[in-house]
Motif scaffolding. Structure first.
Motif, PDB file in Angstrom:
ATOM      1  N   VAL A   1      -2.226  52.763  64.230  1.00 19.34           N
ATOM      2  CA  VAL A   1      -2.675  53.895  65.043  1.00 19.34           C
ATOM      3  C   VAL A   1      -3.805  53.470  65.968  1.00 19.34           C
TER       4      VAL A   1
ATOM      5  N   SER B   1      -2.522  51.309  68.894  1.00 24.53           N
ATOM      6  CA  SER B   1      -1.860  52.172  69.870  1.00 24.53           C
ATOM      7  C   SER B   1      -2.882  53.007  70.643  1.00 24.53           C
ATOM      8  N   ALA B   2      -3.889  53.506  69.926  1.00 24.47           N
ATOM      9  CA  ALA B   2      -4.927  54.324  70.562  1.00 24.47           C
ATOM     10  C   ALA B   2      -5.711  53.510  71.585  1.00 24.47           C
TER      11      ALA B   2
ATOM     12  N   ARG C   1      -5.367  61.808  63.932  1.00 23.65           N
ATOM     13  CA  ARG C   1      -4.492  61.003  63.069  1.00 23.65           C
ATOM     14  C   ARG C   1      -5.294  60.035  62.211  1.00 23.65           C
ATOM     15  N   LEU C   2      -6.275  59.383  62.809  1.00 26.21           N
ATOM     16  CA  LEU C   2      -7.109  58.451  62.041  1.00 26.21           C
ATOM     17  C   LEU C   2      -7.943  59.201  61.003  1.00 26.21           C
TER      18      LEU C   2
ATOM     19  N   GLU D   1     -11.276  53.547  61.888  1.00 24.47           N
ATOM     20  CA  GLU D   1     -10.432  52.513  61.274  1.00 24.47           C
ATOM     21  C   GLU D   1     -11.194  51.762  60.192  1.00 24.47           C
TER      22      GLU D   1
ATOM     23  N   THR E   1      -9.233  63.550  70.595  1.00 22.93           N
ATOM     24  CA  THR E   1      -7.870  63.135  70.936  1.00 22.93           C
ATOM     25  C   THR E   1      -6.957  63.222  69.716  1.00 22.93           C
ATOM     26  N   GLU E   2      -5.667  63.168  69.987  1.00 23.30           N
ATOM     27  CA  GLU E   2      -4.671  63.165  68.924  1.00 23.30           C
ATOM     28  C   GLU E   2      -4.885  61.978  67.987  1.00 23.30           C
ATOM     29  N   GLU E   3      -5.299  60.854  68.566  1.00 23.75           N
ATOM     30  CA  GLU E   3      -5.508  59.643  67.766  1.00 23.75           C
ATOM     31  C   GLU E   3      -6.695  59.785  66.815  1.00 23.75           C
TER      32      GLU E   3
ATOM     33  N   TYR F   1     -12.886  55.277  67.483  1.00 26.86           N
ATOM     34  CA  TYR F   1     -11.672  54.705  66.899  1.00 26.86           C
ATOM     35  C   TYR F   1     -12.011  53.573  65.925  1.00 26.86           C
TER      36      TYR F   1
ATOM     37  N   LYS G   1      -3.562  52.909  74.715  1.00 30.63           N
ATOM     38  CA  LYS G   1      -3.497  54.128  75.522  1.00 30.63           C
ATOM     39  C   LYS G   1      -4.822  54.396  76.221  1.00 30.63           C
TER      40      LYS G   1
END
Length: 215
Positions: A165, A168-169, A117-118, A194, A112-114, A190, A172
C-alpha cells in the motif's frame, strides 16, 4: 530452602503483557477512529486524546515491567526476552502517538484513501499483536504454541500488505500531487504509518523466538 521461598518468583509479567496489548489495541482503534472522523475537529481531538491516553497507560506498564525485572529472581521466560518484548510493544504506541501528533503539527487538511488503508492495516496488526501476547502464558500447550506462530505469520502478511500500500501510495503521490508542501506532509505520514506495521512485525519476531525456546 527458606532463601528460595523468600525470593520473588515469576511476578505478574503475563498480566502486564496483556494489559499493554490492550492499550495498544485501544490506541490503534482510537487512531483509526480519528482518521475516519478527521473532518470533524471535535471528534478528531477526542480520539487524538484517547491515543495519548493509551500511550501514557502503556508507558506506565512498561516502566513497571522493567522495575519488576530487577526485583524478580526467577522469571517465567528469559529476562532479555521480557525486556525486548515490552519495549518493542511500547514502540508501537509511541509511533501511533507520533503519527497522530504529526497530522496535527503538519496541519494535514485532507486524509487520503491510502492513509485510511494504512490506518486500517495498522489497527489489524495491533489486534493480532495483542492476541499473540495473550497466548504466551499457555505455551506449554502445543496447540497454543501453534496458534501463536500462526498469529505471528498473520502479522507478517499484514506488514507485507502495508508495504504494498505504501509503495503504491508513494507512486501516486509523486505522480499526482502538484503541491510540494502537501507531498512532503503525506510522504512523512505514509512512512510513519508503514513503520507501525514494521514495529508489529518486530514484536512478532520476538514472540516467535519465545515460542521456539519455551514450547
Amino acid at each position: 530452602m527458606l532463601f528460595g521461598k523468600l525470593l520473588p518468583r515469576d511476578g505478574n509479567f503475563f498480566e502486564m503483557f496483556n494489559a499493554h496489548g490492550q492499550a495498544i489495541v485501544s490506541g490503534a482503534r482510537a487512531f483509526q477512529a480519528m482518521i475516519q472522523n478527521y473532518n470533524d475537529p471535535i471528534l478528531r481531538e477526542k480520539y487524538a486524546a484517547e491515543v495519548d491516553g493509551a500511550e501514557h497507560a502503556a508507558d506506565k506498564i512498561t516502566a513497571e515491567v522493567n522495575r519488576l525485572l530487577h526485583k524478580t529472581f526467577i522469571t517465567p521466560i528469559d529476562r532479555e526476552q521480557i525486556h525486548t518484548l515490552i519495549n518493542s510493544m511500547d514502540d508501537i504506541l509511541d509511533l501511533l502517538q507520533d503519527t497522530s501528533e504529526t497530522l496535527s503539527l503538519y496541519d494535514v487538511r485532507v486524509i487520503t484513501e491510502e492513509v485510511v488503508r494504512l490506518g486500517d492495516i495498522s489497527a489489524k496488526c495491533c489486534e493480532r499483536v495483542a492476541h499473540a501476547v495473550s497466548l504466551l502464558s499457555q505455551l506449554s500447550k502445543s496447540s497454543v504454541a501453534e496458534a501463536t506462530i500462526k498469529t505471528c505469520e498473520e502479522i507478517d502478511r499484514l506488514e507485507s500488505d502495508a508495504d504494498r500500500v505504501m509503495r503504491s501510495a508513494m507512486s501516486k503521490l509523486f505522480r499526482e500531487q502538484p503541491d510540494i508542501r502537501e507531498l512532503i506532509k503525506l510522504k512523512a505520514i505514509y512512512e510513519q504509518l508503514e513503520s507501525i506495521s514494521d514495529k508489529c512485525e518486530d514484536v512478532a519476531n520476538v514472540i516467535e523466538g519465545i515460542v521456539l525456546e519455551n514450547s
